[in-house]
Design a protein around this motif. Structure first.
Motif, PDB file in Angstrom:
ATOM      1  N   GLU A 122       0.824  -1.198   0.000  1.00 36.73           N
ATOM      2  CA  GLU A 122       0.000   0.000   0.000  1.00 36.73           C
ATOM      3  C   GLU A 122       0.864   1.255   0.000  1.00 36.73           C
ATOM      4  O   GLU A 122       0.461   2.295  -0.517  1.00 36.73           O
ATOM      5  CB  GLU A 122      -0.932   0.004   1.211  1.00 36.73           C
ATOM      6  N   ARG A 123       2.025   1.157   0.617  1.00 35.63           N
ATOM      7  CA  ARG A 123       2.974   2.268   0.624  1.00 35.63           C
ATOM      8  C   ARG A 123       4.380   1.705   0.709  1.00 35.63           C
ATOM      9  O   ARG A 123       4.567   0.566   1.129  1.00 35.63           O
ATOM     10  CB  ARG A 123       2.718   3.238   1.783  1.00 35.63           C
ATOM     11  N   ILE A 124       5.348   2.517   0.298  1.00 38.93           N
ATOM     12  CA  ILE A 124       6.749   2.112   0.359  1.00 38.93           C
ATOM     13  C   ILE A 124       7.566   3.257   0.943  1.00 38.93           C
ATOM     14  O   ILE A 124       7.088   4.400   1.020  1.00 38.93           O
ATOM     15  CB  ILE A 124       7.295   1.731  -1.033  1.00 38.93           C
ATOM     16  N   SER A 125       8.773   2.959   1.370  1.00 38.94           N
ATOM     17  CA  SER A 125       9.654   4.013   1.864  1.00 38.94           C
ATOM     18  C   SER A 125       9.904   5.029   0.751  1.00 38.94           C
ATOM     19  O   SER A 125      10.038   4.677  -0.421  1.00 38.94           O
ATOM     20  CB  SER A 125      10.985   3.406   2.315  1.00 38.94           C
ATOM     21  N   GLU A 126       9.972   6.293   1.139  1.00 39.64           N
ATOM     22  CA  GLU A 126      10.213   7.343   0.148  1.00 39.64           C
ATOM     23  C   GLU A 126      11.697   7.385  -0.195  1.00 39.64           C
ATOM     24  O   GLU A 126      12.551   7.553   0.683  1.00 39.64           O
ATOM     25  CB  GLU A 126       9.769   8.698   0.695  1.00 39.64           C
ATOM     26  N   LEU A 127      12.007   7.232  -1.456  1.00 41.54           N
ATOM     27  CA  LEU A 127      13.383   7.305  -1.942  1.00 41.54           C
ATOM     28  C   LEU A 127      13.546   8.656  -2.622  1.00 41.54           C
ATOM     29  O   LEU A 127      13.094   8.864  -3.743  1.00 41.54           O
ATOM     30  CB  LEU A 127      13.667   6.149  -2.898  1.00 41.54           C
ATOM     31  N   ALA A 128      14.162   9.581  -1.916  1.00 42.02           N
ATOM     32  CA  ALA A 128      14.225  10.971  -2.375  1.00 42.02           C
ATOM     33  C   ALA A 128      15.108  11.115  -3.600  1.00 42.02           C
ATOM     34  O   ALA A 128      16.134  10.453  -3.742  1.00 42.02           O
ATOM     35  CB  ALA A 128      14.742  11.860  -1.246  1.00 42.02           C
ATOM     36  N   ALA A 129      14.716  12.028  -4.481  1.00 41.38           N
ATOM     37  CA  ALA A 129      15.457  12.237  -5.729  1.00 41.38           C
ATOM     38  C   ALA A 129      16.873  12.738  -5.472  1.00 41.38           C
ATOM     39  O   ALA A 129      17.785  12.483  -6.273  1.00 41.38           O
ATOM     40  CB  ALA A 129      14.698  13.221  -6.619  1.00 41.38           C
ATOM     41  N   ASP A 130      17.103  13.424  -4.338  1.00 45.43           N
ATOM     42  CA  ASP A 130      18.438  13.985  -4.108  1.00 45.43           C
ATOM     43  C   ASP A 130      19.496  12.916  -3.858  1.00 45.43           C
ATOM     44  O   ASP A 130      20.697  13.186  -3.947  1.00 45.43           O
ATOM     45  CB  ASP A 130      18.415  15.004  -2.972  1.00 45.43           C
ATOM     46  N   MET A 131      19.068  11.686  -3.579  1.00 45.02           N
ATOM     47  CA  MET A 131      20.065  10.635  -3.388  1.00 45.02           C
ATOM     48  C   MET A 131      20.744  10.279  -4.713  1.00 45.02           C
ATOM     49  O   MET A 131      21.851   9.745  -4.723  1.00 45.02           O
ATOM     50  CB  MET A 131      19.443   9.380  -2.764  1.00 45.02           C
ATOM     51  N   ALA A 132      20.087  10.589  -5.830  1.00 48.27           N
ATOM     52  CA  ALA A 132      20.654  10.266  -7.136  1.00 48.27           C
ATOM     53  C   ALA A 132      21.957  11.029  -7.377  1.00 48.27           C
ATOM     54  O   ALA A 132      22.939  10.465  -7.861  1.00 48.27           O
ATOM     55  CB  ALA A 132      19.652  10.560  -8.242  1.00 48.27           C
ATOM     56  N   ASP A 133      21.978  12.327  -7.038  1.00 45.71           N
ATOM     57  CA  ASP A 133      23.195  13.116  -7.212  1.00 45.71           C
ATOM     58  C   ASP A 133      24.318  12.564  -6.348  1.00 45.71           C
ATOM     59  O   ASP A 133      25.478  12.496  -6.781  1.00 45.71           O
ATOM     60  CB  ASP A 133      22.948  14.582  -6.859  1.00 45.71           C
ATOM     61  N   TYR A 134      23.984  12.162  -5.110  1.00 44.22           N
ATOM     62  CA  TYR A 134      25.012  11.638  -4.215  1.00 44.22           C
ATOM     63  C   TYR A 134      25.545  10.303  -4.733  1.00 44.22           C
ATOM     64  O   TYR A 134      26.761  10.090  -4.790  1.00 44.22           O
ATOM     65  CB  TYR A 134      24.442  11.471  -2.807  1.00 44.22           C
ATOM     66  N   LEU A 135      24.645   9.410  -5.119  1.00 41.62           N
ATOM     67  CA  LEU A 135      25.085   8.114  -5.644  1.00 41.62           C
ATOM     68  C   LEU A 135      25.919   8.309  -6.912  1.00 41.62           C
ATOM     69  O   LEU A 135      26.937   7.646  -7.114  1.00 41.62           O
ATOM     70  CB  LEU A 135      23.883   7.231  -5.934  1.00 41.62           C
ATOM     71  N   GLY A 136      25.484   9.228  -7.762  1.00 41.82           N
ATOM     72  CA  GLY A 136      26.232   9.499  -8.982  1.00 41.82           C
ATOM     73  C   GLY A 136      27.629  10.010  -8.692  1.00 41.82           C
ATOM     74  O   GLY A 136      28.593   9.655  -9.384  1.00 41.82           O
ATOM     75  N   SER A 137      27.754  10.854  -7.658  1.00 37.59           N
ATOM     76  CA  SER A 137      29.065  11.401  -7.308  1.00 37.59           C
ATOM     77  C   SER A 137      30.012  10.316  -6.819  1.00 37.59           C
ATOM     78  O   SER A 137      31.237  10.489  -6.860  1.00 37.59           O
ATOM     79  CB  SER A 137      28.915  12.487  -6.234  1.00 37.59           C
ATOM     80  N   LYS A 138      29.464   9.212  -6.349  1.00 35.05           N
ATOM     81  CA  LYS A 138      30.268   8.095  -5.860  1.00 35.05           C
ATOM     82  C   LYS A 138      30.584   7.084  -6.964  1.00 35.05           C
ATOM     83  O   LYS A 138      31.301   6.118  -6.738  1.00 35.05           O
ATOM     84  CB  LYS A 138      29.543   7.383  -4.720  1.00 35.05           C
ATOM     85  N   GLY A 139      30.005   7.287  -8.134  1.00 34.11           N
ATOM     86  CA  GLY A 139      30.263   6.371  -9.239  1.00 34.11           C
ATOM     87  C   GLY A 139      29.326   5.187  -9.313  1.00 34.11           C
ATOM     88  O   GLY A 139      29.589   4.225 -10.044  1.00 34.11           O
ATOM     89  N   VAL A 140      28.201   5.241  -8.585  1.00 32.66           N
ATOM     90  CA  VAL A 140      27.218   4.159  -8.625  1.00 32.66           C
ATOM     91  C   VAL A 140      26.542   4.135  -9.988  1.00 32.66           C
ATOM     92  O   VAL A 140      26.169   5.182 -10.534  1.00 32.66           O
ATOM     93  CB  VAL A 140      26.175   4.331  -7.494  1.00 32.66           C
ATOM     94  N   ARG A 141      26.376   2.942 -10.556  1.00 31.51           N
ATOM     95  CA  ARG A 141      25.767   2.792 -11.881  1.00 31.51           C
ATOM     96  C   ARG A 141      24.448   2.021 -11.845  1.00 31.51           C
ATOM     97  O   ARG A 141      23.692   2.028 -12.816  1.00 31.51           O
ATOM     98  CB  ARG A 141      26.719   2.071 -12.823  1.00 31.51           C
ATOM     99  N   LEU A 142      24.174   1.324 -10.733  1.00 34.20           N
ATOM    100  CA  LEU A 142      22.941   0.528 -10.626  1.00 34.20           C
ATOM    101  C   LEU A 142      22.409   0.640  -9.211  1.00 34.20           C
ATOM    102  O   LEU A 142      23.155   0.479  -8.239  1.00 34.20           O
ATOM    103  CB  LEU A 142      23.213  -0.937 -10.959  1.00 34.20           C
ATOM    104  N   LEU A 143      21.102   0.903  -9.098  1.00 40.11           N
ATOM    105  CA  LEU A 143      20.428   0.922  -7.807  1.00 40.11           C
ATOM    106  C   LEU A 143      19.353  -0.155  -7.805  1.00 40.11           C
ATOM    107  O   LEU A 143      18.470  -0.157  -8.673  1.00 40.11           O
ATOM    108  CB  LEU A 143      19.784   2.289  -7.540  1.00 40.11           C
ATOM    109  N   GLY A 144      19.443  -1.074  -6.849  1.00 40.61           N
ATOM    110  CA  GLY A 144      18.425  -2.102  -6.684  1.00 40.61           C
ATOM    111  C   GLY A 144      17.605  -1.830  -5.444  1.00 40.61           C
ATOM    112  O   GLY A 144      18.137  -1.403  -4.407  1.00 40.61           O
ATOM    113  N   VAL A 145      16.302  -2.068  -5.531  1.00 39.78           N
ATOM    114  CA  VAL A 145      15.400  -1.825  -4.396  1.00 39.78           C
ATOM    115  C   VAL A 145      14.469  -3.019  -4.222  1.00 39.78           C
ATOM    116  O   VAL A 145      14.154  -3.724  -5.185  1.00 39.78           O
ATOM    117  CB  VAL A 145      14.581  -0.528  -4.595  1.00 39.78           C
TER     118      VAL A 145
END
Length: 209
Positions: A122-145
């Motif tokens: 019915e609901r899921i944890s909110e995955l904020a868009a700002d985490m994308a910039d942080y993950l990108g800065s670390k070189g992450v290429r794939l996010l699994g949830v």
């Protein structure tokens, strides 16, 4: 104790598996039996490409985005870090700064939503868009949830999908991590080479390193 062999983190596909409301449910049938053909049984499936454990191609949310057949398969093979964010209803860059992501190319998020393939949450944890910039800065290429989407279930703007795409991060959804400990793993989650497709089911497996 973490298992040492390969761990299947895929949702089994069956007629009971949950699907997005209004989308095509999964079904399997033996279309032709060995008695009918004289030699073999032949099965047939019908499904949405976003039922069960699957990857999104950018074309899923961007008309100009790459389709499954265009994506580098090495995105879906390699080392991955499982991190436990189940203590947070809102997962953002600040939360992720609490984990060591140096040199990590694939991140698998374990959220607070129980893995029950037969029940659409019915609901899921909110995955904020700002985490994308942080993950990108670390070189992450794939996010699994371990949930059906990286955006809220009623989202129309797909903000986190687009933010991940801008940072070159691809998406794996509906993995099963309830019984998986945090740590480093080898991941294989290959999509099918479906021409023109916006996503693909995968058999996702991990092995502790």
């Amino acid at each position: 104790m973490t298992k040492k062999g390969w761990i299947d983190i895929s949702q089994p596909l069956s007629s009971d598996i949950a699907h997005w409301p209004g989308d095509t449910p999964f079904s399997y049938e033996t279309a032709f039996t060995k008695e009918q053909t004289g030699s073999v049984n032949i099965g047939r499936i019908t499904t949405s490409l976003h039922t069960g454990t699957h990857v999104d191609a950018p074309f899923h949310f961007n008309d100009e985005g790459e389709k499954i057949i265009d994506l580098d398969i090495e995105l879906y093979i390699g080392t991955a870090l499982v991190i436990d964010v189940s203590g947070y209803d809102h997962v953002d860059a600040e939360v992720l700064r609490g984990f060591d992501l140096e040199g990590v190319e694939r991140v698998l998020l374990k959220t607070a939503v129980p893995n029950n393939p037969e029940v659409f949450p019915e609901r899921i944890s909110e995955l904020a868009a700002d985490m994308a910039d942080y993950l990108g800065s670390k070189g992450v290429r794939l996010l699994g949830v371990d949930v059906p989407s990286v955006d809220p279930l009623d989202s129309k703007d797909m903000e986190t999908h687009h933010a991940l795409y801008r940072n070159g991060i691809h998406i794996l959804e509906n993995i099963m991590l309830d019984d998986v400990e945090e740590g480093n793993y080898e991941l294989i989650a290959l999509p099918l080479p479906i021409k023109g497709a916006d996503g693909s089911p995968v058999r996702a497996v991990i092995r502790p390193l």
